[in-house]
Design an enzyme around this catalytic site. Structure first.
Site, short mmCIF file in Angstrom:
data_model
loop_
_atom_site.label_atom_id
_atom_site.label_comp_id
_atom_site.label_asym_id
_atom_site.label_seq_id
_atom_site.Cartn_x
_atom_site.Cartn_y
_atom_site.Cartn_z
N GLU A 166 9.42 1.23 11.20
CA GLU A 166 10.44 2.27 11.02
C GLU A 166 9.69 3.59 11.12
OE1 GLU A 166 13.57 1.67 10.75
OE2 GLU A 166 13.72 -0.40 10.06
N GLU A 193 8.72 16.33 15.71
CA GLU A 193 9.18 16.14 14.33
C GLU A 193 8.40 17.07 13.41
OE1 GLU A 193 8.04 12.53 12.09
OE2 GLU A 193 10.13 12.39 11.46
N CYS A 213 13.68 10.82 7.09
CA CYS A 213 13.48 10.43 8.50
C CYS A 213 14.76 10.61 9.31
CB CYS A 213 13.01 8.99 8.57
SG CYS A 213 14.11 7.87 7.70
N LYS A 218 0.89 -1.17 0.00
CA LYS A 218 0.00 0.00 0.00
C LYS A 218 0.92 1.22 0.00
CE LYS A 218 -1.95 2.92 2.04
NZ LYS A 218 -1.71 4.36 1.70
P1 NAD Z 1 2.20 8.30 7.57
O1 NAD Z 1 2.33 7.53 8.83
O2 NAD Z 1 1.23 9.42 7.53
O3 NAD Z 1 1.79 7.35 6.35
C1 NAD Z 1 2.56 6.23 5.99
C2 NAD Z 1 1.69 5.20 5.32
O4 NAD Z 1 0.76 4.67 6.28
C3 NAD Z 1 0.84 5.74 4.18
O5 NAD Z 1 0.83 4.78 3.15
C4 NAD Z 1 -0.53 5.89 4.81
O6 NAD Z 1 -1.58 5.82 3.89
C5 NAD Z 1 -0.54 4.69 5.74
N1 NAD Z 1 -1.48 4.80 6.87
C6 NAD Z 1 -1.86 5.90 7.55
N2 NAD Z 1 -2.71 5.56 8.55
C7 NAD Z 1 -2.89 4.23 8.50
C8 NAD Z 1 -3.65 3.28 9.26
N3 NAD Z 1 -4.39 3.66 10.30
N4 NAD Z 1 -3.58 1.98 8.91
C9 NAD Z 1 -2.81 1.57 7.88
N5 NAD Z 1 -2.07 2.41 7.12
C10 NAD Z 1 -2.10 3.73 7.43
O7 NAD Z 1 3.66 8.80 7.21
P2 NAD Z 1 4.09 9.74 5.98
O8 NAD Z 1 3.58 11.12 6.25
O9 NAD Z 1 3.76 9.09 4.71
O10 NAD Z 1 5.69 9.72 6.12
C11 NAD Z 1 6.41 10.59 6.93
C12 NAD Z 1 6.79 9.92 8.25
O11 NAD Z 1 7.52 8.73 7.97
C13 NAD Z 1 7.70 10.74 9.13
O12 NAD Z 1 7.29 10.61 10.46
C14 NAD Z 1 9.06 10.09 8.95
O13 NAD Z 1 9.97 10.27 10.01
C15 NAD Z 1 8.69 8.67 8.79
N6 NAD Z 1 9.74 7.92 8.10
C16 NAD Z 1 10.50 7.03 8.83
C17 NAD Z 1 11.52 6.32 8.20
C18 NAD Z 1 12.37 5.35 8.96
O14 NAD Z 1 13.09 4.58 8.32
N7 NAD Z 1 12.35 5.33 10.27
C19 NAD Z 1 11.75 6.51 6.84
C20 NAD Z 1 10.96 7.42 6.14
C21 NAD Z 1 9.94 8.10 6.77
#
Ligand code: NAD
Length: 484
Positions: free
Chosen positions: A253, A388, A287, A177
């Protein structure tokens, strides 16, 4: 206008969910329409992935799977320009970044995990038995089954293949997804899967939002055997709750509020080069990026001045122009969030050294631009310093002693990554040992050996990915005890 369909059982299909727009962040223009998967399509995708485990994929030798993984890497490279254009249109990120990081790493992930699975061993124990004949224990590495892969938008192809490649290397099937903001490269990869001969149902893509939509339908699906997620900490908590039903393993992550620690014996020029990238690369949407900097008092003024000059040196514009060095943020909503922190910094009385607003760019007025920003003077309790932001901004605080720097850097619920800048090697080792994070860089940032453990401590995640650590998540170890 591009139409993005779901990819289920080897075919592109429309979803029964509500279609949504895909926008070019550089201008805000609508450039595509995404067909959202409803519950029916998520069921179909999970069903196809389950069936594929019992098909030719499930019977393939490791060598055959490795051959296909290498073809996937070649297949991405053969269509490099298409992947590049798709990623740039989804994210607005400059050509210089996507062509050096996103797409090459997206392809390389398949080769890295092909190598890894070929060389992975398991343990063997000989044991004594009362009859003197003994017994032999050995472990088999078996695939977990159907893996749900939930991805963010900041490095779409790179982070998705970072999960899909080891999952397939281990013999699993996946339902991906992608982020609703970045549907393109995951969809395009479906074409490559078919072209290289990955059996249908092994790789599936369902589009849509998270809560109450494709993301939630997938993570709560009872026939999913494991969930791997990269994204925000709050979403990680929701996914962990979903995984509790049926006791499914999760790899998380999550977010960070990463500190950089700069000692006054650091090589100033090299440090500015590295920390500048850590603060501003990919418009701060990494991230591992640095949003809190702690700088020893002796070089504080020079460092802050140098960093502010770096912040002002970026060139905004058309991401396809090789001269562009900074793109927009991913969406209007994300820009609102980042600008709310810019306003909060002003309200809290920060000293602004660079940026702080929105650049005026002719021809790109509808895009989601913000200026790279450097502040000083805020208390550690300000949300600007503790939460963040995920934008091209950083706050710089002075410190006097090593102990103080460690205390400041560790005072966070997050624990993803830290960079330490010093020419004193003993001190670098001491601080690396004391810092509560999953990843420490000394005199560098984002230097990645893909065999190393990657992941966060505290609220930044659970588990490690990379090399053997990925194989641990994507396989179940089964011990076989043979009485001799
Ligand atoms: P997000 O959590 O908003 O979304 C990530 C994914 O989760 C999307 O595909 C979204 O549709 C899905 N999602 C959201 N709610 C959900 C639910 N209740 N059930 C299932 N799926 C759901 O994150 P984002 O805004 O896309 O990305 C930015 C974040 O990602 C930042 O916090 C960043 O630090 C983190 N990040 C972490 C790493 C790492 O390796 N630690 C790497 C990249 C990004």
């Amino acid at each position: 206008m591009t139409k993005f369909l779901n990819f289920i059982d080897g075919a592109f299909v429309a979803g029964s969910g509500e279609a949504f727009e895909n926008r070019f962040p550089t201008t805000g223009e609508v450039i595509g329409e995404v067909s959202a998967a409803g519950k029916a399509e998520v069921d179909a995708a999970v069903g196809a992935a389950r069936a594929a485990l019992a098909g030719p994929w499930g019977r393939m030798s490791v060598a055959e799977r490795v051959g296909l993984l290498r073809k996937l890497a070649d297949g991405i490279n053969a269509r490099f320009d298409e992947f590049l254009a798709a990623e740039i249109r989804d994210t607005g990120k400059p050509h210089s970044i996507a062509s050096h990081i996103d797409i090459p790493r997206g392809a390389a992930n398949f080769n890295v995990f092909a190598d890894q699975i070929l060389t992975a061993s398991t343990e063997t124990f000989e044991m004594a038995t009362p009859d003197g004949a003994g017994a032999l224990n050995y472990a088999l590495r078996v695939p977990r089954g159907v893996i749900a892969v939930i991805c963010p938008w900041n490095l779409p192809l790179l982070l998705m293949t970072w999960k899909v490649a080891p999952a397939l290397a281990c013999g699993n099937t996946v339902v991906v997804k992608p982020s609703e903001e970045t549907p393109a490269t995951a969809t395009l990869l479906g074409e490559v899967m078919n072209a290289v001969g990955i059996p249908r149902g092994v790789y599936n893509v369902v589009h849509g939002q998270g809560p109450g939509a494709a993301g939630e339908f997938l993570t709560t699906h009872p026939d999913v055997d494991g969930i791997t997620f990269t994204g925000e900490t709050r979403t990680g908590e929701a996914i962990m709750r979903a995984a509790a039903a049926g006791v499914r393993p999760v790899s998380l992550e999550l977010g960070g509020k990463n500190a950089g620690i700069i000692f006054d014996d650091a090589d100033l020029e090299a440090t500015l080069e590295g920390i500048g990238r850590a603060c501003f690369a990919n418009t701060g949407q990494v991230c591992l990026g640095t949003e809190r900097l702690y700088v020893q008092r002796g070089i504080f003024d020079r460092l802050v001045e140098g960093l502010a000059a770096k912040a002002r040196s970026y060139r905004f514009g058309d991401p396809f122009d090789p001269a562009t060095t900074m793109g927009p943020l991913i969406s209007a909503e994300h820009r609102e969030k980042v600008l709310s922190y810019y306003a909060k910094a002003r309200a809290d009385g920060a000293t602004l050294l660079a940026g702080g607003g929105v650049p005026e760019l002719q021809g790109f007025e509808g895009g989601y631009w913000v200026e790279p920003t450097v502040w000083t003077g805020l208390p550690e309790t300000s949300p600007v310093v503790s939460e963040e932001i995920f934008g091209p901004c950083t706050h710089v605080t002075p410190f006097d002693s090593e102990e103080e720097a460690l205390m400041l850097a560790n005072d966070s619920p997050y624990g993803l990554a830290t960079s330490i800048w010093t020419t004193n090697l003993s001190r670098a080792h001491r601080v690396a040992r004391g810092i509560e994070v999953g990843i420490v860089w000394v005199n560098c940032w984002f230097l990645r050996d893909l065999r190393t453990p990657f992941g966060g401590a505290k609220a930044s995640g659970i588990g490690r990915e990379g090399g053997l650590h990925s194989l641990e998540f994507y396989t179940e170890l089964r011990n076989v005890c043979v009485k001799l």
